[in-house]
Design a protein around this motif. Structure first.
Motif, PDB file in Angstrom:
ATOM      1  N   SER A  48      16.994  14.285  25.951  1.00 20.02           N
ATOM      2  CA  SER A  48      18.067  14.751  25.070  1.00 20.02           C
ATOM      3  C   SER A  48      19.407  14.286  25.611  1.00 20.02           C
ATOM      4  O   SER A  48      19.604  14.188  26.820  1.00 20.02           O
ATOM      5  N   CYS A  49      20.338  14.013  24.706  1.00 21.11           N
ATOM      6  CA  CYS A  49      21.688  13.636  25.113  1.00 21.11           C
ATOM      7  C   CYS A  49      22.684  14.520  24.385  1.00 21.11           C
ATOM      8  O   CYS A  49      22.412  15.041  23.298  1.00 21.11           O
ATOM      9  N   SER A  50      23.853  14.660  24.999  1.00 19.02           N
ATOM     10  CA  SER A  50      24.787  15.660  24.509  1.00 19.02           C
ATOM     11  C   SER A  50      26.234  15.193  24.638  1.00 19.02           C
ATOM     12  O   SER A  50      26.550  14.252  25.376  1.00 19.02           O
ATOM     13  N   SER A  51      27.102  15.905  23.937  1.00 19.83           N
ATOM     14  CA  SER A  51      28.537  15.675  24.073  1.00 19.83           C
ATOM     15  C   SER A  51      29.072  16.188  25.395  1.00 19.83           C
ATOM     16  O   SER A  51      30.255  15.990  25.691  1.00 19.83           O
ATOM     17  N   ASP A  52      28.235  16.860  26.207  1.00 16.32           N
ATOM     18  CA  ASP A  52      28.663  17.252  27.552  1.00 16.32           C
ATOM     19  C   ASP A  52      28.554  16.098  28.538  1.00 16.32           C
ATOM     20  O   ASP A  52      28.833  16.259  29.732  1.00 16.32           O
ATOM     21  N   GLY A  53      28.155  14.914  28.064  1.00  9.39           N
ATOM     22  CA  GLY A  53      28.107  13.721  28.898  1.00  9.39           C
ATOM     23  C   GLY A  53      26.811  13.523  29.651  1.00  9.39           C
ATOM     24  O   GLY A  53      26.705  12.590  30.442  1.00  9.39           O
ATOM     25  N   SER A  54      25.817  14.357  29.414  1.00  8.77           N
ATOM     26  CA  SER A  54      24.579  14.281  30.194  1.00  8.77           C
ATOM     27  C   SER A  54      23.398  13.858  29.335  1.00  8.77           C
ATOM     28  O   SER A  54      23.400  14.000  28.112  1.00  8.77           O
ATOM     29  N   VAL A  86      27.501  11.315  25.041  1.00  8.65           N
ATOM     30  CA  VAL A  86      26.316  10.488  24.809  1.00  8.65           C
ATOM     31  C   VAL A  86      25.841  10.797  23.390  1.00  8.65           C
ATOM     32  O   VAL A  86      25.517  11.943  23.068  1.00  8.65           O
ATOM     33  N   ILE A  87      25.802   9.785  22.541  1.00  6.43           N
ATOM     34  CA  ILE A  87      25.615  10.004  21.108  1.00  6.43           C
ATOM     35  C   ILE A  87      24.198   9.714  20.634  1.00  6.43           C
ATOM     36  O   ILE A  87      23.668  10.403  19.774  1.00  6.43           O
ATOM     37  N   SER A  88      23.560   8.684  21.195  1.00  6.44           N
ATOM     38  CA  SER A  88      22.291   8.236  20.622  1.00  6.44           C
ATOM     39  C   SER A  88      21.272   7.897  21.701  1.00  6.44           C
ATOM     40  O   SER A  88      21.622   7.367  22.768  1.00  6.44           O
ATOM     41  N   LEU A  89      19.995   8.209  21.413  1.00  6.28           N
ATOM     42  CA  LEU A  89      18.861   7.865  22.272  1.00  6.28           C
ATOM     43  C   LEU A  89      17.790   7.186  21.436  1.00  6.28           C
ATOM     44  O   LEU A  89      17.644   7.466  20.246  1.00  6.28           O
ATOM     45  N   ALA A  90      17.025   6.314  22.079  1.00  4.33           N
ATOM     46  CA  ALA A  90      15.854   5.713  21.447  1.00  4.33           C
ATOM     47  C   ALA A  90      14.819   5.453  22.527  1.00  4.33           C
ATOM     48  O   ALA A  90      15.169   5.047  23.640  1.00  4.33           O
ATOM     49  N   VAL A 128      23.932  18.866  21.066  1.00  3.77           N
ATOM     50  CA  VAL A 128      22.833  17.958  21.387  1.00  3.77           C
ATOM     51  C   VAL A 128      22.797  16.929  20.263  1.00  3.77           C
ATOM     52  O   VAL A 128      22.534  17.256  19.108  1.00  3.77           O
ATOM     53  N   ASN A 129      23.086  15.687  20.591  1.00  2.77           N
ATOM     54  CA  ASN A 129      23.286  14.661  19.570  1.00  2.77           C
ATOM     55  C   ASN A 129      22.028  13.909  19.188  1.00  2.77           C
ATOM     56  O   ASN A 129      21.902  13.438  18.053  1.00  2.77           O
ATOM     57  N   SER A 130      21.093  13.774  20.136  1.00  3.72           N
ATOM     58  CA  SER A 130      19.891  12.997  19.844  1.00  3.72           C
ATOM     59  C   SER A 130      18.785  13.383  20.816  1.00  3.72           C
ATOM     60  O   SER A 130      19.062  13.783  21.957  1.00  3.72           O
ATOM     61  N   ILE A 131      17.538  13.272  20.364  1.00  7.84           N
ATOM     62  CA  ILE A 131      16.380  13.516  21.223  1.00  7.84           C
ATOM     63  C   ILE A 131      15.355  12.410  21.000  1.00  7.84           C
ATOM     64  O   ILE A 131      15.327  11.767  19.948  1.00  7.84           O
ATOM     65  N   ALA A 132      14.514  12.186  22.009  1.00  7.15           N
ATOM     66  CA  ALA A 132      13.461  11.181  21.922  1.00  7.15           C
ATOM     67  C   ALA A 132      12.335  11.576  22.860  1.00  7.15           C
ATOM     68  O   ALA A 132      12.570  12.187  23.912  1.00  7.15           O
ATOM     69  N   LEU A 133      11.113  11.231  22.493  1.00  4.10           N
ATOM     70  CA  LEU A 133       9.938  11.515  23.316  1.00  4.10           C
ATOM     71  C   LEU A 133       9.490  10.248  24.030  1.00  4.10           C
ATOM     72  O   LEU A 133       9.349   9.188  23.417  1.00  4.10           O
TER      73      LEU A 133
END
Length: 763
Positions: free
Chosen positions: A91-97, A121-125, A75-80
């Motif tokens: 949440s985004c992940s290296s599983d592509g979702s 998917v590396i980053s979320l904002a 899990v590479n990044s999370i955001a509310l």
């Protein structure tokens, strides 16, 4: 999605508890301080997200509340995001979702999953005041998501594409994204060293900024979209004036890549905290351009989260633990360092500056670096984790896996029981591997991985049904003649709760097969033919058949706790907790090949492979050839044991002796009884009547010993204790399999050459 990918099943083994991460923490997210109970969300490389209740008084440690389990990679990044009155954790992940969660639910309810990215998917904002989410990944895409209409799993909201793939946007991977609080401007940073700005309303490019000399790893926009902070692998942090479209300040306090930037306040944008691969966390004032070293972590810093009161900072590192540090209210005298202001057009900036010496270090003539303001984290504020696994080796028996964790502890796991069987802290991994590696050969039926910090075991047909062992190898009370399929054993264990609850829901004739399966105590028999020695070529009628099911071993997989397992279907991955299954789950959750195995004992196994070998007497041992012709090839399954070869030889010898005895009785006189024409019977009798005590001691019969009584002709029989099998002049143990002989003793391509002879006394 291909059919091959749909058929995988993975289960995880870990010594950590639900309240512990077992790998590095990639992302942190704090809820609003206005809430009745403030929470901290932590996203880890172990594929999970955890929620912690914070005690604002600081008198007790954060309390674990829930695990959000659904991703199958980092899990590479999370955001509310707060669409309407609800709060969604993204949440985004290296599983592509990208996954959406109801942040308030006790068990972390999954709301929806989006699969638009072509790679990790590396980053979320997320925008603070709008229900907008920005995502970027290794495919080079940047997406804007409007989450205002997300209600159910089938209604994921509308998607507006900001820039797609490599056509008009980034030409390389995107590692960082940002969006301002008002939701009007988004930014993205890439390995192409370019920062792109996007108008959220129109989805058009607003501008691009050049100046960094390496990958851009962190971005932060102020509330109104006037200023941008960027951190890069070139070891600098830059402040950009977006109205002027240029860099107005460069900060070079770090000695490694800058991976995390967090402003102390997005409204005032007066200072920020940064961390990176140098393990250092700095606080920098944008007005005075002074940086001070706040703290030094033991591991590289991946993310930061500052409390709303600006009195503490949470630091995520490549370790599985998270530390909370109390922030000093003012800069410490003598420990700050001033950064030169750089007012220049982007692209004409000087190279990153090296770290300056502090006043106390200059006298030594060497740059020792500043000392941190804070030396210890908050006593009750840290969240502990368990050491993650960093190395593994599948042992030859294909039942055990040896692992090494980040604290240098070596552990041997049993993948059938899920249990940690043995651990070493005083030996190296290679030393233990050499010590415990068995000299056996079993087909590979699973793959193992420790990328997530735990041991992941993946099964995929038909190879997952390729390995068989005898029941006695799994359970001392097991039948030595009965074989069981290792992959089928695991499936029976993983789905045992589901099968029981299914039978409770659907009693009747259709559940008879499942009840029969229960009666055999979760044991699954081989779908391959008996391992008899045969002169037939593989593929003939003698090699095709299914053994009739019998009761055998009392071995039960996973005797203590069933591990969480993951299945891959048409709609992505399903994270399944066995204890939460109610028996109604079907093909959408459980792959068809698993259902066939558990309900119908129908294994999608690969075609049975047989090994060819020759079996002949040792030259000069006095025993005859047991095969019908000298040099005749025999065929058997790899699991065939030497014990059965001995039995085969004994049976053939006794059969030949009986035939010779019968013929000699008709053709010889009573004076020659027992010798026979051609001396065949006499040759056999020299070994058949030897006493076992003589064999054990190795002593020859002396002239003083009384002659043994002449036995009756009908009792002249070889036993399995009289014969031994050799390969390359090495005597084979009775439990050794044909596959083991071929892999570790014969060690040559082609047919295996085996020999037999009378058993010699032990030395």
């Amino acid at each position: 999605m291909s059919r091959k990918r749909e058929r995988k099943l993975t289960y995880r083994l870990s010594s950590s508890t639900d309240s512990e991460h077992c790998s590095g923490i990639n992302s942190l997210q704090l809820t609003s301080s206005n809430a009745k109970q403030q929470h901290l969300f932590t996203a880890s490389r172990d594929g999970t997200i955890k929620r912690w209740a914070l005690n604002n008084g600081g008198q007790r440690a954060p309390q674990y509340e829930a695990t959000f389990g659904g991703h199958v990679d980092w899990v590479n990044s999370i955001a509310l995001v707060s669409p309407g009155n609800s709060q969604v954790l993204c949440s985004c992940s290296s599983d592509g979702s990208i996954k959406l969660w109801d942040a308030a639910k006790a068990e972390g309810k999954l709301v929806g999953t989006m699969y638009e990215h072509s790679d990790y998917v590396i980053s979320l904002a997320a925008s603070e005041h709008k229900p907008y989410l920005v995502s970027g990944g290794l495919g080079g895409e940047v997406f804007l998501w409007d989450l205002s209409v997300v209600q159910t799993q089938s209604s994921l909201g509308t998607q507006r594409e900001v820039e797609m793939r490599k056509t008009k946007g980034h030409k390389e991977s995107v590692y960082s994204v940002a969006i301002n609080s008002l939701g009007t401007l988004a930014a993205s940073g890439s390995t192409d060293q370019i920062i792109r700005l996007w108008d959220v309303r129109s989805g058009e490019k607003a501008m691009k900024l050049r100046g960094h000399n390496d990958n851009i790893r962190a971005l932060v926009l102020d509330k109104h979209g006037k200023y941008l902070l960027s951190g890069s692998s070139d070891r600098t942090v830059r402040l950009w004036d977006l109205g002027q479209q240029r860099c107005v300040q460069t900060f070079a306090m770090h000695t490694g890549s800058v991976w995390a930037i967090e402003p102390t306040s997005r409204d005032s944008f007066s200072s920020f905290i940064s961390g990176g691969s140098d393990n250092m966390v700095y606080r920098t004032s944008l007005s005075t351009r002074e940086s001070e070293l706040l703290l030094k972590e033991e591991y590289p810093v991946l993310d930061l989260a500052i409390s709303s009161k600006e009195d503490c900072v949470w630091v995520a590192t490549t370790s599985s633990s998270i530390n909370q540090w109390a922030l000093p209210s003012k800069t410490g005298g003598g420990r700050s360092r001033k950064n030169s202001a750089v007012v220049a057009m982007a692209g004409n900036l000087p190279p990153p500056r090296s770290r300056n010496s502090t006043s106390g270090d200059a006298a030594s003539g060497e740059d020792q670096g500043p000392s941190p303001l804070i030396t210890e984290p908050v006593a009750h504020g840290s969240i502990g984790g368990s050491p993650g696994l960093i190395r593994h080796e599948i042992l030859n028996d294909k039942i055990h896996v040896l692992t090494l964790d980040s604290q240098k502890r070596v552990v041997k796991w049993n993948v059938l029981t899920g249990l940690l069987e043995e651990a070493w802290t005083d030996k190296t991994f290679d030393d233990v591997l050499e010590e415990v590696q068995p000299r056996v050969s079993v087909p590979t039926w699973f793959s193992a991985d420790t990328r997530l910090g735990c041991l992941s075991i993946t099964m995929e047909p038909p190879q997952c049904f390729a390995a068989e062992v005898y029941a006695a190898d799994l359970d001392p009370q097991g039948d030595e003649e009965e074989k069981c399929n290792l992959g089928a054993q695991v499936l029976q264990g993983l789905l045992s709760i589901w099968l029981r609850r299914r039978n409770e829901r659907n009693p009747g004739p259709r559940s008879k097969a499942a009840r029969d399966s229960d009666s055999t105590k979760n044991s699954v028999n081989s779908s391959q033919p008996p391992d008899e020695l045969s002169g037939e070529e593989p593929g003939s009628e003698a090699t095709s058949g299914v053994k009739e099911k019998k009761e055998m071993s009392a071995f039960v997989p996973f005797p203590r706790e069933l591990p969480t397992f993951i299945t891959q279907g048409r709609q992505g991955w399903d994270w399944v907790k066995p204890e939460q299954m109610d028996g109604t789950e079907g093909e959408s959750v459980i792959p068809v090949w698993c259902l066939d195995c558990v309900l119908r004992n129908n294994l999608l196994a690969p075609p049975p492979q047989k090994y060819s070998f020759y079996l002949s007497p040792v030259t000069g041992c006095g025993l005859p050839q047991v095969t019908s012709a000298s040099g005749q090839r025999l065929h058997a399954l790899p699991v065939l044991r030497v014990k059965k070869m001995v039995a085969y030889v004994v049976n053939k010898l006794n059969a030949q002796k009986d035939m010779a005895t019968q013929g000699s009785s008709e053709a010889t006189s009573p004076s020659h009884k027992g010798e026979g024409s051609g001396s065949f019977v006499g040759s056999l009798s020299r070994f058949s009547f030897r006493r076992q005590d003589s064999l054990a001691s190795g002593s020859k019969k002396s002239s003083e010993d009384p002659a043994p009584p002449e036995p009756k002709q009908e009792s002249m029989q070889f036993t399995e204790d009289d014969i031994e099998i050799l390969c390359n002049e090495e005597v084979l143990a009775l439990q050794t399999t044909l596959a083991t002989v071929r892999a570790f003793i014969w060690k040559k391509p082609g047919d295996v050459q085996l020999e037999y002879r009378p058993r010699r006394p032990n030395p």
